[in-house]
Design an enzyme around this catalytic site. Sequence first.
Site, PDB file in Angstrom:
ATOM      1  N   HIS A 113      -1.337  12.711  -8.589  1.00 50.02           N
ATOM      2  CA  HIS A 113      -1.722  11.574  -7.866  1.00 50.02           C
ATOM      3  C   HIS A 113      -2.438  12.047  -6.518  1.00 50.02           C
ATOM      4  CE1 HIS A 113      -1.721   7.573  -6.309  1.00 50.02           C
ATOM      5  NE2 HIS A 113      -1.044   7.929  -5.325  1.00 50.02           N
ATOM      6  N   GLU A 157       6.206   4.113 -10.359  1.00 50.90           N
ATOM      7  CA  GLU A 157       7.290   5.170  -9.777  1.00 50.90           C
ATOM      8  C   GLU A 157       8.875   4.824 -10.257  1.00 50.90           C
ATOM      9  OE1 GLU A 157       7.327   4.843  -5.418  1.00 50.90           O
ATOM     10  OE2 GLU A 157       5.390   3.966  -5.379  1.00 50.90           O
ATOM     11  N   TYR A 194       5.400  10.230  -1.526  1.00 46.25           N
ATOM     12  CA  TYR A 194       3.922  10.511  -2.168  1.00 46.25           C
ATOM     13  C   TYR A 194       4.176  11.906  -2.538  1.00 46.25           C
ATOM     14  CZ  TYR A 194      -1.218  10.892  -1.467  1.00 46.25           C
ATOM     15  OH  TYR A 194      -2.628  10.816  -1.644  1.00 46.25           O
ATOM     16  N   GLU A 222       1.825   0.819  -8.747  1.00 44.31           N
ATOM     17  CA  GLU A 222       2.060   2.152  -8.579  1.00 44.31           C
ATOM     18  C   GLU A 222       3.255   2.453  -9.534  1.00 44.31           C
ATOM     19  OE1 GLU A 222       2.396   3.321  -4.751  1.00 44.31           O
ATOM     20  OE2 GLU A 222       0.195   3.052  -4.316  1.00 44.31           O
ATOM     21  N   GLU A 278      -6.471   5.365 -10.054  1.00 46.51           N
ATOM     22  CA  GLU A 278      -6.765   6.631 -10.541  1.00 46.51           C
ATOM     23  C   GLU A 278      -7.289   6.184 -12.045  1.00 46.51           C
ATOM     24  OE1 GLU A 278      -3.398   9.668 -10.026  1.00 46.51           O
ATOM     25  OE2 GLU A 278      -2.533   7.684  -9.841  1.00 46.51           O
ATOM     26  N   THR A 298       4.090   7.318  -6.396  1.00 49.90           N
ATOM     27  CA  THR A 298       3.246   7.302  -7.733  1.00 49.90           C
ATOM     28  C   THR A 298       3.353   8.389  -8.871  1.00 49.90           C
ATOM     29  OG1 THR A 298       1.606   5.612  -6.686  1.00 49.90           O
ATOM     30  CG2 THR A 298       1.043   6.652  -8.655  1.00 49.90           C
ATOM     31  N   TYR A 322      -4.524   1.767   7.338  1.00 52.39           N
ATOM     32  CA  TYR A 322      -3.673   2.923   7.513  1.00 52.39           C
ATOM     33  C   TYR A 322      -4.038   3.782   8.813  1.00 52.39           C
ATOM     34  CZ  TYR A 322      -6.778   6.560   5.536  1.00 52.39           C
ATOM     35  OH  TYR A 322      -7.809   7.521   5.473  1.00 52.39           O
ATOM     36  N   GLN A 376      -4.886  -1.434   2.565  1.00 52.28           N
ATOM     37  CA  GLN A 376      -4.433  -0.073   3.120  1.00 52.28           C
ATOM     38  C   GLN A 376      -5.613   0.543   3.709  1.00 52.28           C
ATOM     39  OE1 GLN A 376      -2.245   1.767   0.265  1.00 52.28           O
ATOM     40  NE2 GLN A 376      -2.066   3.712   1.428  1.00 52.28           N
ATOM     41  N   THR A 407       8.007  -5.240  -3.912  1.00 52.10           N
ATOM     42  CA  THR A 407       8.347  -4.011  -4.700  1.00 52.10           C
ATOM     43  C   THR A 407       9.195  -4.347  -5.916  1.00 52.10           C
ATOM     44  OG1 THR A 407       7.904  -2.567  -2.784  1.00 52.10           O
ATOM     45  CG2 THR A 407       9.331  -1.660  -4.614  1.00 52.10           C
ATOM     46  N   ASP A 457       5.743  -0.174  -6.584  1.00 53.13           N
ATOM     47  CA  ASP A 457       5.370  -0.462  -5.664  1.00 53.13           C
ATOM     48  C   ASP A 457       3.818  -0.898  -5.250  1.00 53.13           C
ATOM     49  OD1 ASP A 457       6.023  -0.638  -2.872  1.00 53.13           O
ATOM     50  OD2 ASP A 457       5.212   1.314  -2.293  1.00 53.13           O
ATOM     51  N   ASP A 501       9.110   4.752   0.801  1.00 55.16           N
ATOM     52  CA  ASP A 501       8.485   5.206  -0.229  1.00 55.16           C
ATOM     53  C   ASP A 501       7.787   6.470  -0.007  1.00 55.16           C
ATOM     54  OD1 ASP A 501       7.204   4.639  -3.055  1.00 55.16           O
ATOM     55  OD2 ASP A 501       5.232   4.317  -1.874  1.00 55.16           O
ATOM     56  N   ARG A 515      -5.236  -2.055  -2.250  1.00 59.65           N
ATOM     57  CA  ARG A 515      -5.887  -0.919  -1.788  1.00 59.65           C
ATOM     58  C   ARG A 515      -6.822  -0.982  -0.584  1.00 59.65           C
ATOM     59  NH1 ARG A 515      -2.758   3.391  -3.700  1.00 59.65           N
ATOM     60  NH2 ARG A 515      -2.449   3.049  -6.092  1.00 59.65           N
ATOM     61  N   LYS A 572       1.434  -2.826   1.635  1.00 59.83           N
ATOM     62  CA  LYS A 572       2.803  -2.198   0.733  1.00 59.83           C
ATOM     63  C   LYS A 572       3.908  -3.366   0.934  1.00 59.83           C
ATOM     64  CE  LYS A 572       1.079   1.299  -1.181  1.00 59.83           C
ATOM     65  NZ  LYS A 572       1.741   2.681  -1.355  1.00 59.83           N
ATOM     66  N   ARG A 582     -11.568  12.233  -0.168  1.00 57.18           N
ATOM     67  CA  ARG A 582     -11.850  13.332   0.937  1.00 57.18           C
ATOM     68  C   ARG A 582     -12.755  14.303   0.343  1.00 57.18           C
ATOM     69  NH1 ARG A 582      -6.679  11.610   1.980  1.00 57.18           N
ATOM     70  NH2 ARG A 582      -5.706  13.121   0.518  1.00 57.18           N
TER      71      ARG A 582
END
Length: 422
Positions: free
Chosen positions: A139, A207, A134, A205, A370, A356, A250, A246, A263, A239, A132, A243, A259, A148
């Site tokens: 996104h 995709e 990113y 997600e 989002e 995504t 992560y 994760q 899927t 996918d 997968d 959250r 994850k 962040r």
Amino acid sequence: MTHPNDPSLRSFIAVAPTSDFPIQNLPYGVFSTPADPAPRVGVAIGDFILDLAALEAAGLLDAGAPVFAKPAINDFMALGPQAWTQVRRRISQLLRRDHPELRDNAALRQRALVARKDARLHLPLAVAGFTDFYSSKEHASNVGAMFRDKSNPLLPNWLHIPIGYNGRASTVVVSGTPVRRPCGQLKPPTAETPVFAPSRRLDFELEMGVVIGQGSRLGERLTEAQAEDMIFGFTLLNDWSARDVQQWEYVPLGPFQAKAFATTISPWIVTREALESFRVAGPRQDPEPLPYLRQSGRNNYDMTLDVSLRSAQMDAPQRICRTNFKYMYWSSVQQLVHHASSGCAMNVGDLLGSGTISGPERDQRGSMLELSWSGAEPLPLASGESRSFLEDGDTLSITGWCQGEGYRIGFGECEGTIQPAT
């Protein structure tokens, strides 16, 4: 022979202009019927499935080897691009309204044309490996702004490298398979230690799945042209993501259990050849990628993507997102080139998730994370409910298509319903 993508082509089978499956498409899937429960390969045409195993047995379709009376398309893909092209041309010829071989053979039509509503659709390929990515700048920027730095949301490596991680092939399932809410370690912000519990922030997600039809050798790197030739086709992909699991797990190695639980892909794989008319250039890449990632071709696709949600209280689904595959910053070809750049061997049946797919507008965000801005702005539903993340009983459905002149190239549906955790 007329090219299979010719907009003027028509089949002897009636196909509505809004159908996902005109003669210009001919996507591959695997199906069975109550009368013949053995899974075999077919292509969608209008409201029907053309049984390729039946055509093969009748001597009307020869791929060079017997590959269609199989429960996956892997053996067919392994024959390579020349066989893919020849078979697609032959299927197109057999379905044309001005070609008599199948049209005028009532007995064979009876055996080879199956109403889709009467068929069971299976996972179309044996997934060798799942990776997968990113790769949507919109996104990644949204996620970075949430968690962040709003003024500098992308991590330093993002504009230089297609970010990805190796997922689980064992939990790739076909559309319609229920999705069990996963359990995992969660650590609420106010807690000092984690707990093991059902995910409270279950997400989708949006995709595209990239299906690899040819392998590469261990230690071999790929050019842009080689990578393009290895791509057999595309499928819708969700996918699913936990959250909260994760967020805790992560660091330092990335997604794992968040994850690994499911899927979902659509049952139809649309060939790269069928999408040729809809290729477009992707966004300008600045800074310019390193030489091995530079591309000369138009490797993105003008493809509309819709996401709908229906809660257990709703009579009809509600569209919550509409975006386009053309927005992807890193193309599928670049993802594959990078995947093999270390010498990683690729296999027939590998599946690459695009990552995504979001666009620049609010209603183009391809995840609940989002759309609800991590729960700060819950999404209102027509039923009077609202959603920050997915609840038990919710059904999430993805559709996608490329619009041609009087026809559309569609992917069917990628759907799953959330079941309670065990």
